[in-house]
Enzyme design. Structure first.
Site, PDB file in Angstrom:
ATOM      1  N   CYS A  83      -8.630  -4.296   3.947  1.00 33.34           N
ATOM      2  CA  CYS A  83      -7.767  -4.915   4.962  1.00 33.34           C
ATOM      3  C   CYS A  83      -8.417  -6.204   5.478  1.00 33.34           C
ATOM      4  O   CYS A  83      -8.589  -7.143   4.713  1.00 33.34           O
ATOM      5  CB  CYS A  83      -7.440  -3.921   6.076  1.00 33.34           C
ATOM      6  SG  CYS A  83      -6.036  -4.417   7.106  1.00 33.34           S
ATOM      7  N   HIS A 186      -5.004   0.332   2.953  1.00 33.02           N
ATOM      8  CA  HIS A 186      -6.070   1.230   3.413  1.00 33.02           C
ATOM      9  C   HIS A 186      -6.188   2.423   2.467  1.00 33.02           C
ATOM     10  O   HIS A 186      -5.421   3.379   2.563  1.00 33.02           O
ATOM     11  CB  HIS A 186      -5.765   1.732   4.823  1.00 33.02           C
ATOM     12  CG  HIS A 186      -5.936   0.706   5.877  1.00 33.02           C
ATOM     13  ND1 HIS A 186      -7.151   0.439   6.489  1.00 33.02           N
ATOM     14  CD2 HIS A 186      -5.051  -0.154   6.425  1.00 33.02           C
ATOM     15  CE1 HIS A 186      -6.998  -0.526   7.376  1.00 33.02           C
ATOM     16  NE2 HIS A 186      -5.737  -0.915   7.352  1.00 33.02           N
ATOM     17  N   GLU A 188      -8.292   4.728   2.504  1.00 36.31           N
ATOM     18  CA  GLU A 188      -8.670   5.923   3.269  1.00 36.31           C
ATOM     19  C   GLU A 188      -7.468   6.606   3.914  1.00 36.31           C
ATOM     20  O   GLU A 188      -7.579   7.732   4.405  1.00 36.31           O
ATOM     21  CB  GLU A 188      -9.735   5.573   4.319  1.00 36.31           C
ATOM     22  CG  GLU A 188      -9.250   4.828   5.541  1.00 36.31           C
ATOM     23  CD  GLU A 188      -9.051   3.332   5.344  1.00 36.31           C
ATOM     24  OE1 GLU A 188      -8.775   2.653   6.344  1.00 36.31           O
ATOM     25  OE2 GLU A 188      -9.176   2.852   4.197  1.00 36.31           O
TER      26      GLU A 188
END
EC number: 4.3.2.10
Length: 205
Positions: A83, A186, A188
């Protein structure tokens, strides 16, 4: 030599989520800006949530850049920016005001032309893989990833773009230059595809 990941922390948030994902794949992972952690690491990750200018200010305040640059540009350790961690690799960013980036990859961070869609661009969206990359090994084209951003990377050299995503306009959602990798989404927060991408990254030599 065993794989060790160092997650750099400049107070931008989201480091713990990235840590939890990597730790599920690899025991040797730390959140640290220490010179020893950077030097001992085989792979380095720079997460990011927030504004470009503020992030750059915090990076210069908290991260020993000389040692990081040596790790990346002399020792050629794989690096992943996530990001804003991807965006700061650019030459310059124009979020709120003009701010100098790390200047690792020639290009600008500019506001998305969302063509009427709301900003920020938040939620799931698919990627279009533009060229073969080890980062996307075993990840299908059009896989969905999770995004939260209003600005995007416009590199000078379009050949460095390894995936794009469309939200009002087509933008660069992943980039690769030698040992430097960046993703606008992202991983994650992106379930299976995100976990696979991180797994691919930590297996890079």
């Amino acid at each position: 030599m065993s794989t060790k990941v160092c997650i750099l922390d400049y107070g931008s948030g989201n480091t713990k989520s990235v840590f939890n994902l990597i730790e599920s794949l690899l025991p040797e992972v730390s959140i640290s800006n220490s010179i020893s952690a950077i030097e001992e690491a085989t792979h380095i990750v720079l997460p990011g949530v927030g504004a470009f200018g503020t992030s750059m200010e915090k990076i210069h305040q908290t991260i020993p850049m000389d040692f990081l640059m040596d790790s990346l540009f002399v020792k050629k350790k794989p690096f992943l920016g996530i990001c804003v961690g991807m965006q700061v690799m650019a030459t310059v960013g124009f979020e709120f005001e003009e701010n100098k980036g790390l200047e690792w990859i020639d290009g600008e961070i500019v506001k998305l032309n969302s063509n009427g869609f709301p900003l920020p661009h938040v939620g799931w969206n698919s990627i279009s893989i533009k060229k073969e990359s080890k980062l996307f090994q075993s990840i299908e084209d059009k896989s969905d990833f999770y995004f939260v951003h209003s600005y995007a990377f416009k590199p000078i050299n379009k050949d460095l773009i390894i995936s794009t995503t469309t939200y009002g306009e087509e933008f660069c959602s992943a980039i690769e230059l030698n040992n430097l990798f960046g993703v606008q989404f992202h991983p994650e927060k992106s379930h299976y595809a995100g976990k696979k991408l991180i797994e691919n990254f930590i297996h890079l030599k």
